[in-house]
Design a protein around this motif. Structure first.
Motif, PDB file in Angstrom:
ATOM      1  N   UNK A 111       0.818  -1.199   0.000  1.00 41.29           N
ATOM      2  CA  UNK A 111       0.000   0.000   0.000  1.00 41.29           C
ATOM      3  C   UNK A 111       0.863   1.265   0.000  1.00 41.29           C
ATOM      4  N   UNK A 112       0.623   2.114  -0.981  1.00 38.10           N
ATOM      5  CA  UNK A 112       1.331   3.386  -1.120  1.00 38.10           C
ATOM      6  C   UNK A 112       0.551   4.498  -0.401  1.00 38.10           C
ATOM      7  N   UNK A 113       1.165   5.674  -0.209  1.00 42.36           N
ATOM      8  CA  UNK A 113       0.502   6.745   0.558  1.00 42.36           C
ATOM      9  C   UNK A 113      -0.891   7.115   0.069  1.00 42.36           C
ATOM     10  N   UNK A 114      -1.116   7.115  -1.262  1.00 41.50           N
ATOM     11  CA  UNK A 114      -2.424   7.533  -1.773  1.00 41.50           C
ATOM     12  C   UNK A 114      -3.554   6.619  -1.332  1.00 41.50           C
ATOM     13  N   UNK A 115      -3.220   5.396  -0.932  1.00 47.48           N
ATOM     14  CA  UNK A 115      -4.259   4.453  -0.496  1.00 47.48           C
ATOM     15  C   UNK A 115      -4.801   4.808   0.884  1.00 47.48           C
ATOM     16  N   UNK A 116      -3.991   5.539   1.678  1.00 47.41           N
ATOM     17  CA  UNK A 116      -4.384   5.842   3.043  1.00 47.41           C
ATOM     18  C   UNK A 116      -4.141   4.700   4.016  1.00 47.41           C
ATOM     19  N   UNK A 117      -3.483   3.633   3.543  1.00 51.34           N
ATOM     20  CA  UNK A 117      -3.232   2.469   4.381  1.00 51.34           C
ATOM     21  C   UNK A 117      -1.759   2.065   4.310  1.00 51.34           C
ATOM     22  N   UNK A 118      -1.361   1.069   5.115  1.00 52.97           N
ATOM     23  CA  UNK A 118       0.028   0.607   5.133  1.00 52.97           C
ATOM     24  C   UNK A 118       0.080  -0.913   5.181  1.00 52.97           C
ATOM     25  N   UNK A 119       1.050  -1.487   4.464  1.00 58.43           N
ATOM     26  CA  UNK A 119       1.326  -2.920   4.531  1.00 58.43           C
ATOM     27  C   UNK A 119       2.450  -3.161   5.534  1.00 58.43           C
ATOM     28  N   UNK A 120       2.624  -4.405   5.916  1.00 57.32           N
ATOM     29  CA  UNK A 120       3.717  -4.784   6.803  1.00 57.32           C
ATOM     30  C   UNK A 120       4.928  -5.131   5.933  1.00 57.32           C
ATOM     31  N   UNK A 121       5.827  -4.187   5.780  1.00 55.30           N
ATOM     32  CA  UNK A 121       6.965  -4.359   4.883  1.00 55.30           C
ATOM     33  C   UNK A 121       7.937  -5.423   5.365  1.00 55.30           C
ATOM     34  N   UNK A 122       7.841  -5.826   6.593  1.00 53.20           N
ATOM     35  CA  UNK A 122       8.717  -6.886   7.104  1.00 53.20           C
ATOM     36  C   UNK A 122       8.437  -8.227   6.434  1.00 53.20           C
ATOM     37  N   UNK A 123       7.314  -8.331   5.735  1.00 55.44           N
ATOM     38  CA  UNK A 123       6.978  -9.570   5.026  1.00 55.44           C
ATOM     39  C   UNK A 123       7.706  -9.690   3.684  1.00 55.44           C
ATOM     40  N   UNK A 124       8.190  -8.594   3.140  1.00 57.34           N
ATOM     41  CA  UNK A 124       8.780  -8.603   1.797  1.00 57.34           C
ATOM     42  C   UNK A 124       9.915  -9.616   1.624  1.00 57.34           C
ATOM     43  N   UNK A 125      10.847  -9.748   2.564  1.00 60.38           N
ATOM     44  CA  UNK A 125      11.935 -10.709   2.370  1.00 60.38           C
ATOM     45  C   UNK A 125      11.490 -12.166   2.302  1.00 60.38           C
ATOM     46  N   UNK A 126      10.260 -12.467   2.708  1.00 61.61           N
ATOM     47  CA  UNK A 126       9.779 -13.839   2.683  1.00 61.61           C
ATOM     48  C   UNK A 126       9.202 -14.232   1.321  1.00 61.61           C
ATOM     49  N   UNK A 127       9.051 -13.271   0.432  1.00 59.85           N
ATOM     50  CA  UNK A 127       8.564 -13.574  -0.915  1.00 59.85           C
ATOM     51  C   UNK A 127       9.656 -14.266  -1.716  1.00 59.85           C
ATOM     52  N   UNK A 128       9.245 -15.129  -2.642  1.00 64.18           N
ATOM     53  CA  UNK A 128      10.172 -15.900  -3.460  1.00 64.18           C
ATOM     54  C   UNK A 128      10.027 -15.498  -4.929  1.00 64.18           C
ATOM     55  N   UNK A 129      10.889 -16.001  -5.799  1.00 60.45           N
ATOM     56  CA  UNK A 129      10.769 -15.663  -7.231  1.00 60.45           C
ATOM     57  C   UNK A 129       9.463 -16.113  -7.880  1.00 60.45           C
ATOM     58  N   UNK A 130       8.733 -17.025  -7.268  1.00 67.29           N
ATOM     59  CA  UNK A 130       7.438 -17.410  -7.847  1.00 67.29           C
ATOM     60  C   UNK A 130       6.321 -16.456  -7.446  1.00 67.29           C
ATOM     61  N   UNK A 131       6.620 -15.516  -6.529  1.00 66.24           N
ATOM     62  CA  UNK A 131       5.636 -14.544  -6.056  1.00 66.24           C
ATOM     63  C   UNK A 131       5.791 -13.216  -6.801  1.00 66.24           C
ATOM     64  N   UNK A 132       4.949 -12.258  -6.471  1.00 70.45           N
ATOM     65  CA  UNK A 132       5.112 -10.916  -7.022  1.00 70.45           C
ATOM     66  C   UNK A 132       4.702  -9.865  -6.000  1.00 70.45           C
ATOM     67  N   UNK A 133       5.213  -8.657  -6.208  1.00 76.34           N
ATOM     68  CA  UNK A 133       4.889  -7.492  -5.396  1.00 76.34           C
ATOM     69  C   UNK A 133       4.277  -6.448  -6.307  1.00 76.34           C
ATOM     70  N   UNK A 134       3.180  -5.853  -5.871  1.00 76.26           N
ATOM     71  CA  UNK A 134       2.501  -4.848  -6.685  1.00 76.26           C
ATOM     72  C   UNK A 134       2.423  -3.536  -5.918  1.00 76.26           C
ATOM     73  N   UNK A 135       2.848  -2.459  -6.576  1.00 74.33           N
ATOM     74  CA  UNK A 135       2.656  -1.105  -6.053  1.00 74.33           C
ATOM     75  C   UNK A 135       1.619  -0.416  -6.940  1.00 74.33           C
ATOM     76  N   UNK A 136       0.480  -0.063  -6.379  1.00 75.56           N
ATOM     77  CA  UNK A 136      -0.519   0.708  -7.117  1.00 75.56           C
ATOM     78  C   UNK A 136      -0.244   2.180  -6.838  1.00 75.56           C
ATOM     79  N   UNK A 137       0.131   2.921  -7.890  1.00 79.02           N
ATOM     80  CA  UNK A 137       0.619   4.292  -7.706  1.00 79.02           C
ATOM     81  C   UNK A 137      -0.313   5.302  -8.373  1.00 79.02           C
ATOM     82  N   UNK A 138      -0.418   6.458  -7.746  1.00 74.41           N
ATOM     83  CA  UNK A 138      -1.267   7.525  -8.272  1.00 74.41           C
ATOM     84  C   UNK A 138      -0.493   8.793  -8.587  1.00 74.41           C
ATOM     85  N   UNK A 139       0.630   9.017  -7.878  1.00 69.21           N
ATOM     86  CA  UNK A 139       1.322  10.298  -8.010  1.00 69.21           C
ATOM     87  C   UNK A 139       2.796  10.148  -7.628  1.00 69.21           C
TER      88      UNK A 139
END
Length: 202
Positions: A117-145
């Motif tokens: 979740x980016x600032x425009x969403x008004x919410x936050x994700x737990x970024x500590x989870x990012x290192x647990x993702x593997x090459x079969x996964x993906x990360x999405x940033x929905x951006x507005x500005x």
């Protein structure tokens, strides 16, 4: 399980964009993103057993499954049971999550698409989870500005991310400006518009 809807369509985003897919949308969400396009799934839904969900998916046909929401990880225990049964029957499953719940227990049975979740969403994700993702996964940033871009870039520089990174513009934002920014900054991402919005499908 509390299910908002089960339907067949094309996957509009993520690593499987464009592929025919059976969607299981679970009801309930712990966030209220400003640009959410499925707010009808925040509440309500229909109680279904894991067996009833499996039977419904079997009737629809197709082996590619996307479990989304709402936030599907809020129903973790039943979700794990469902994933184990899909796995035994040869289904390929992707889970779309807002990145506020630990998904590691599920990764043996499904790939993860974590929507940071980016600032425009008004919410936050737990970024500590990012290192647990593997090459079969993906990360999405929905951006507005620009603020969203700066945030996404800061996250990418701070965390080791082994999953594929996608940048997706908020509907109605300046797609060309976002694409130009990615090129100018040489970001290690894939630009992706939301295909389902363009086609006018779910």
């Amino acid at each position: 399980m509390i299910v908002s809807e089960i339907f067949r369509s094309l996957q509009g985003e993520g690593k499987n964009q464009g592929r025919p897919c059976t969607f299981i949308r679970l009801a309930g969400c712990n966030l209220r993103c400003a640009w959410c396009d499925t707010s009808y799934a925040w509440e309500g839904g229909k109680e279904m057993s894991v067996t009833e969900v499996l039977d419904r998916v079997w009737l629809i046909n197709g082996k590619q499954i996307c479990i989304t929401g709402g936030e599907p990880l809020l129903q973790g225990e039943e979700l794990l049971e469902l994933l184990q049964k899909f796995n035994r029957h040869g289904y390929t499953v992707e889970i779309e999550t807002n990145g506020t719940r630990d998904f590691r227990e599920l990764q043996a049975f499904a790939s993860i698409c974590m929507d940071v979740k980016c600032p425009s969403s008004g919410e936050r994700s737990d970024l500590r989870l990012l290192p647990f993702l593997t090459p079969r996964d993906c990360v999405k940033f929905v951006v507005a500005d620009e603020d969203d871009f700066l945030y996404a870039r800061a996250v990418m520089s701070r965390y080791e991310i082994r999953a594929e990174i996608l940048i997706s513009p908020v509907e109605g934002s300046d797609y060309r400006a976002i694409a130009d920014y990615i090129v100018e900054e040489n970001l290690p991402v894939r630009f992706q518009v939301q295909l389902h919005k363009i086609l006018g499908i779910k």
